[in-house]
Design a protein around this motif. Structure first.
Motif, PDB file in Angstrom:
ATOM      1  N   ASP A   1       0.824  -1.211   0.000  1.00 12.13           N
ATOM      2  CA  ASP A   1       0.000   0.000   0.000  1.00 12.13           C
ATOM      3  C   ASP A   1       0.856   1.257   0.000  1.00 12.13           C
ATOM      4  O   ASP A   1       0.522   2.244  -0.662  1.00 12.13           O
ATOM      5  CB  ASP A   1      -0.920   0.008   1.235  1.00 12.13           C
ATOM      6  CG  ASP A   1      -2.063  -0.988   1.085  1.00 12.13           C
ATOM      7  OD1 ASP A   1      -2.380  -1.366  -0.047  1.00 12.13           O
ATOM      8  OD2 ASP A   1      -2.618  -1.394   2.132  1.00 12.13           O
ATOM      9  N   LEU A   2       1.918   1.210   0.787  1.00 23.01           N
ATOM     10  CA  LEU A   2       2.798   2.388   0.862  1.00 23.01           C
ATOM     11  C   LEU A   2       3.326   2.731  -0.529  1.00 23.01           C
ATOM     12  O   LEU A   2       3.298   3.901  -0.953  1.00 23.01           O
ATOM     13  CB  LEU A   2       3.968   2.121   1.817  1.00 23.01           C
ATOM     14  CG  LEU A   2       3.624   2.136   3.316  1.00 23.01           C
ATOM     15  CD1 LEU A   2       4.738   1.500   4.143  1.00 23.01           C
ATOM     16  CD2 LEU A   2       3.362   3.569   3.790  1.00 23.01           C
ATOM     17  N   ALA A   3       3.772   1.705  -1.227  1.00 21.29           N
ATOM     18  CA  ALA A   3       4.350   1.951  -2.547  1.00 21.29           C
ATOM     19  C   ALA A   3       3.286   2.267  -3.596  1.00 21.29           C
ATOM     20  O   ALA A   3       3.304   3.330  -4.230  1.00 21.29           O
ATOM     21  CB  ALA A   3       5.181   0.754  -2.974  1.00 21.29           C
ATOM     22  N   PHE A   4       2.319   1.366  -3.744  1.00 23.39           N
ATOM     23  CA  PHE A   4       1.322   1.532  -4.794  1.00 23.39           C
ATOM     24  C   PHE A   4       0.395   2.714  -4.542  1.00 23.39           C
ATOM     25  O   PHE A   4       0.070   3.449  -5.458  1.00 23.39           O
ATOM     26  CB  PHE A   4       0.501   0.258  -4.958  1.00 23.39           C
ATOM     27  CG  PHE A   4       1.255  -0.830  -5.635  1.00 23.39           C
ATOM     28  CD1 PHE A   4       1.882  -0.593  -6.847  1.00 23.39           C
ATOM     29  CD2 PHE A   4       1.363  -2.085  -5.070  1.00 23.39           C
ATOM     30  CE1 PHE A   4       2.601  -1.594  -7.491  1.00 23.39           C
ATOM     31  CE2 PHE A   4       2.063  -3.093  -5.710  1.00 23.39           C
ATOM     32  CZ  PHE A   4       2.696  -2.847  -6.915  1.00 23.39           C
ATOM     33  N   GLY A   5      -0.041   2.847  -3.321  1.00 24.36           N
ATOM     34  CA  GLY A   5      -0.912   3.969  -3.004  1.00 24.36           C
ATOM     35  C   GLY A   5      -0.290   5.270  -3.471  1.00 24.36           C
ATOM     36  O   GLY A   5      -0.944   6.096  -4.112  1.00 24.36           O
ATOM     37  N   SER A   6       0.964   5.424  -3.174  1.00 27.04           N
ATOM     38  CA  SER A   6       1.659   6.652  -3.560  1.00 27.04           C
ATOM     39  C   SER A   6       1.715   6.834  -5.069  1.00 27.04           C
ATOM     40  O   SER A   6       1.269   7.849  -5.604  1.00 27.04           O
ATOM     41  CB  SER A   6       3.096   6.638  -3.021  1.00 27.04           C
ATOM     42  OG  SER A   6       3.081   6.642  -1.606  1.00 27.04           O
TER      43      SER A   6
ATOM     44  N   CYS B   1       9.328   6.903  -2.541  1.00 26.37           N
ATOM     45  CA  CYS B   1       8.580   5.681  -2.218  1.00 26.37           C
ATOM     46  C   CYS B   1       9.504   4.693  -1.513  1.00 26.37           C
ATOM     47  O   CYS B   1       9.128   4.052  -0.519  1.00 26.37           O
ATOM     48  CB  CYS B   1       8.064   5.019  -3.487  1.00 26.37           C
ATOM     49  SG  CYS B   1       6.537   5.692  -4.084  1.00 26.37           S
TER      50      CYS B   1
END
Lengths: 191, 191, 191, 191
Positions: free
Chosen positions: A153-158, A185
């Motif tokens: 989520d941290l990576a993709f959300g961003s 990221c």
DNA sequence: GATGAATGAGCGTTCATTCAT
DNA sequence: CATGAATGAACGCTCATTCAT
């Protein structure tokens, strides 16, 4: 026009209309019209609108994976692999804004949620590249010791947010910005 | 029932139905029924379904801001303020999943895009807390020197994804996880 | 036009169209048109076309029973009761050919078969006039010792065919003919 | 597969599907599929679906007549001939429920009514076995002095109802029951 | 002749919106 | 003001029929 071509045409037209107007804004009649076929014809290729949309999604995956994985070297360090995947994905979205818009519509819909749930439960065994990468990163203690799903989520959300803003014209992502964004990221998830 | 109450009732009912079933799954008749008013009455308070939805969104903002800003001290350091805002927002979503579901529906729709665009162009002058915080962070060189909008995406994109996965039941966010997740977000944007 | 009137209008129009053209020859749009209402209006009164048809059938039963039972004296001998019921029914059909045509359509359709089956299994306990009459006739040894259902078929099968031919104009049933026909039916089942 | 075979195959398949699902439940595509031919091919043998159905009906008559007439002796007394024809027909229906179901569908439809009308007006001159029998019966004063058509309805109406109930499983007709039922029919029409 | 992809009118149904009461 | 019955355009989908191959 060959059978394959017609299917392709319907897929492409659907993609465009749905990307622009959403699922409700894409009646079968409109898809048919813009595809240059009769309504009934669509139903020769896709059992129902639902199936069409689901197939469209599969098509999308089939298009993205090869592009993103091109030049991907699983033996390289986690950081390098992360950069490869994330920048590739970001570039793909930038170059294919329709695909991006469609995926957003898809994920935010009953189909998408079901699909997410499916993936969540089925991926337990097998693994996609991203999952694998995150698991590697965590076990090698290169990434933070958080649940894979949170790392994800941290990576993709961003980057999805960033891609969206680029596509909406709020920012213009050039190579350096892509680089620096990916860096950020990475900072978020690295230990 | 007073005029205000009736309006409130309609807003709340709409929120619940839309959150659960999406915009298409929320016919005016159903909203009217569950609100205990007649269909026509809704149109006295809201010009159209579109307007109702837009108002609902404004209502949402009006609810979230006070909660998130409670105890917010603009004079504190950027990092502390960031932690305050992000964890508050995350907690708000966790405690108010309906609001979250509605916002997701909203943002992923013609309304949402238009609204985003509006905000982008109108906020140039005035400023919201988040914007202000990010600008502070950047100018104080505590945050990376990236466009505010990207900083914003890095933070919000992440925590929205995380909130979504919590609400869908894929993870369970407890206090430590919220803390560590926010920390990760901070790592992403801090210089 | 009152709510009851409108419902009545739809029922009556449906009856006419279905009687003349069958279920497939009676699109909702046509029913609406000839009823002088909009399509959507029909759906305020009847959940679906299926429900409309089923209600139409119930309506029919509600119309026929009182007429046929008028002047019926359960204490009279079996033969007299038989004559009363059969001639009444025959007369009803002759006077209400639309009702007859509709019933034929209905019985020859998934609805009708299900309905028949229902009746067959549910009537075990309670009883309708005809059933009762036939059971009386058999137990009093006035009618042949055959299964009730066969007695029933012998009588109804005959008079329905006769009613049909009258309505199609192949014969003209006058009072004497009705009398003699009923007599013949009686000869078939009497011991 | 020869031309005749193909035609036969289409006829037989149509019969089965229509008998089981009714006219609406038998799309040309399904008939084609189960017949092992292409949709277009059906149109080489039958101008339209309507024609196919009408031909199917003629086919049906062609099948029933020989079976029912087998062993029929026109020189025998009316009563014996009646018994022969009626029991043969009843047995045919029992042994060929698909044919029976189809005929019911057919008779209860625009085709059926038109066909009946045709027969009524055309049979004035020529004559079928049943007609002939009834005319004989009446003129020999063995049967009641009623219009032939009524005599016909008395007999056929009854046994068709009885066959239907057997096929639906409401009764089980064995040899004695067939005998006694025919006897009852005879009682109805005999003088 | 045979094929089956293509057609599009037509169906049952929904639902945002209006307006007489 | 509130009501909710009425509206009818629009939707997803079916299927008898045609016609290029």
């Amino acid at each position: 026009m060959s059978k394959q071509d017609k299917r392709e045409e319907i897929i492409q037209t659907s993609l465009e209309i749905i990307a622009e107007h959403g699922f409700h804004g894409a009646p079968m009649a409109m898809i048919a019209d813009l595809s240059g076929v009769a309504v009934g014809t669509i139903y020769r290729y896709f059992e129902s609108k639902d199936v069409l949309i689901t197939e469209l999604y599969k098509e999308m995956e089939g298009r993205i994976y090869p592009v993103v994985l091109k030049g991907y070297a699983p033996e390289k360090p986690v950081r390098a692999r992360f950069f490869h995947l994330i920048t590739s994905l970001l570039r793909y979205f930038i170059n294919n804004p329709l695909d991006f818009r469609f995926l957003e519509q898809f994920h935010n819909s009953p189909y998408g949620v079901a699909c997410r749930r499916d993936k969540f439960f089925k991926t337990k065994g097998r693994s996609d590249v991203f999952h694998e990468l995150f698991e590697d990163g965590i076990s090698q203690q290169v990434m933070k010791d958080l649940p894979v799903i949170i790392i994800s989520d941290l990576a993709f959300g961003s980057i999805i947010s960033i891609a969206r803003d680029h596509i909406l014209g709020f920012i213009v992502l050039d190579d350096t910005l892509i680089e620096r964004t990916t860096e950020a990221c990475w900072d978020g998830i690295k230990r």
